[in-house]
Design a protein around this motif. Structure first.
Motif, PDB file in Angstrom:
ATOM      1  N   ALA A   8     164.655  -0.888  73.097  1.00  0.00           N
ATOM      2  CA  ALA A   8     164.547   0.497  73.537  1.00  0.00           C
ATOM      3  C   ALA A   8     164.114   1.452  72.439  1.00  0.00           C
ATOM      4  O   ALA A   8     164.532   2.594  72.395  1.00  0.00           O
ATOM      5  N   GLY A   9     163.250   0.982  71.558  1.00  0.00           N
ATOM      6  CA  GLY A   9     162.648   1.873  70.588  1.00  0.00           C
ATOM      7  C   GLY A   9     163.517   2.249  69.413  1.00  0.00           C
ATOM      8  O   GLY A   9     163.158   3.124  68.646  1.00  0.00           O
TER       9      GLY A   9
ATOM     10  N   CYS B  21     152.456 -10.659  70.023  1.00  0.00           N
ATOM     11  CA  CYS B  21     151.717  -9.767  70.915  1.00  0.00           C
ATOM     12  C   CYS B  21     150.355 -10.361  71.237  1.00  0.00           C
ATOM     13  O   CYS B  21     149.763 -11.072  70.433  1.00  0.00           O
ATOM     14  N   SER B  22     149.869 -10.016  72.406  1.00  0.00           N
ATOM     15  CA  SER B  22     148.516 -10.413  72.777  1.00  0.00           C
ATOM     16  C   SER B  22     147.990  -9.444  73.817  1.00  0.00           C
ATOM     17  O   SER B  22     148.747  -8.729  74.456  1.00  0.00           O
ATOM     18  N   ALA B  23     146.691  -9.427  73.935  1.00  0.00           N
ATOM     19  CA  ALA B  23     146.065  -8.693  75.027  1.00  0.00           C
ATOM     20  C   ALA B  23     146.057  -9.669  76.201  1.00  0.00           C
ATOM     21  O   ALA B  23     145.438 -10.721  76.136  1.00  0.00           O
TER      22      ALA B  23
ATOM     23  N   GLU C  88     158.639  -0.749  74.262  1.00  0.00           N
ATOM     24  CA  GLU C  88     159.366  -0.288  73.081  1.00  0.00           C
ATOM     25  C   GLU C  88     158.488  -0.201  71.842  1.00  0.00           C
ATOM     26  O   GLU C  88     158.754   0.598  70.950  1.00  0.00           O
ATOM     27  N   ALA C  89     157.464  -1.037  71.750  1.00  0.00           N
ATOM     28  CA  ALA C  89     156.598  -1.065  70.564  1.00  0.00           C
ATOM     29  C   ALA C  89     155.213  -1.521  70.988  1.00  0.00           C
ATOM     30  O   ALA C  89     154.913  -2.707  70.994  1.00  0.00           O
TER      31      ALA C  89
ATOM     32  N   VAL D  54     151.840  -2.149  70.097  1.00  0.00           N
ATOM     33  CA  VAL D  54     151.072  -2.285  68.855  1.00  0.00           C
ATOM     34  C   VAL D  54     149.631  -1.816  68.998  1.00  0.00           C
ATOM     35  O   VAL D  54     148.966  -1.570  67.996  1.00  0.00           O
ATOM     36  N   GLY D  55     149.149  -1.672  70.214  1.00  0.00           N
ATOM     37  CA  GLY D  55     147.802  -1.160  70.435  1.00  0.00           C
ATOM     38  C   GLY D  55     147.724   0.349  70.385  1.00  0.00           C
ATOM     39  O   GLY D  55     146.634   0.909  70.258  1.00  0.00           O
ATOM     40  N   LYS D  56     148.861   1.017  70.467  1.00  0.00           N
ATOM     41  CA  LYS D  56     148.876   2.480  70.521  1.00  0.00           C
ATOM     42  C   LYS D  56     149.627   3.130  69.372  1.00  0.00           C
ATOM     43  O   LYS D  56     149.359   4.264  69.027  1.00  0.00           O
ATOM     44  N   GLU D  57     150.594   2.425  68.791  1.00  0.00           N
ATOM     45  CA  GLU D  57     151.398   3.017  67.726  1.00  0.00           C
ATOM     46  C   GLU D  57     150.724   2.852  66.373  1.00  0.00           C
ATOM     47  O   GLU D  57     149.968   1.907  66.162  1.00  0.00           O
ATOM     48  N   THR D  58     151.045   3.757  65.480  1.00  0.00           N
ATOM     49  CA  THR D  58     150.509   3.659  64.124  1.00  0.00           C
ATOM     50  C   THR D  58     151.286   2.613  63.326  1.00  0.00           C
ATOM     51  O   THR D  58     152.401   2.233  63.700  1.00  0.00           O
TER      52      THR D  58
END
Length: 84
Positions: free
Chosen positions: A6-7, A71-73, A46-47, A49-53
Motif C-alpha cells: 500500500a505504498g 515487473c514486466s509489461a 503500490e509501485a 515502475v513505468g510511472k514513478e521516478t
C-alpha cells in the motif's frame, strides 16, 4: 513473515518484491514467506515502475535487505521500454 504494501516504505531488513501482483512476483512472495523471510510486496498499484521516478521508488525500497524486480509489461498493458 510480515508482508507490507500500500505504498508504504519497506519493512527494514525485508526483501522487496516489485511486481508482486504478477505471476513471477507472486511466486517470489510465496516462496519467501514459506522460508519465513520478511517480505514487502509491491504490485503495480503500490509501485508503478513505468510511472514513478527513480527517487520515488528508492524511498519505497529504502531499508530493504534486497529487491527483486519482477515487473514486466504484460498483456494487461504497459510500456516494455519504460519497464525495462
Amino acid at each position: 513473515a510480515p508482508v507490507e504494501a500500500a505504498g508504504v516504505r519497506a519493512v527494514p531488513g525485508s526483501i522487496v518484491v516489485l511486481g508482486a501482483g504478477g505471476r513471477t512476483g507472486r511466486l517470489c512472495v510465496e516462496q519467501l514467506k514459506a522460508l519465513g523471510q520478511p517480505v514487502t510486496a509491491y504490485g503495480r498499484l503500490e509501485a508503478d515502475v513505468g510511472k514513478e521516478t527513480a527517487e520515488e521508488l528508492a524511498k519505497k525500497v529504502q531499508g530493504a535487505a534486497a529487491v527483486i524486480f519482477a515487473c514486466s509489461a504484460s498483456s494487461k498493458g504497459g510500456d516494455a521500454k519504460a519497464i525495462d
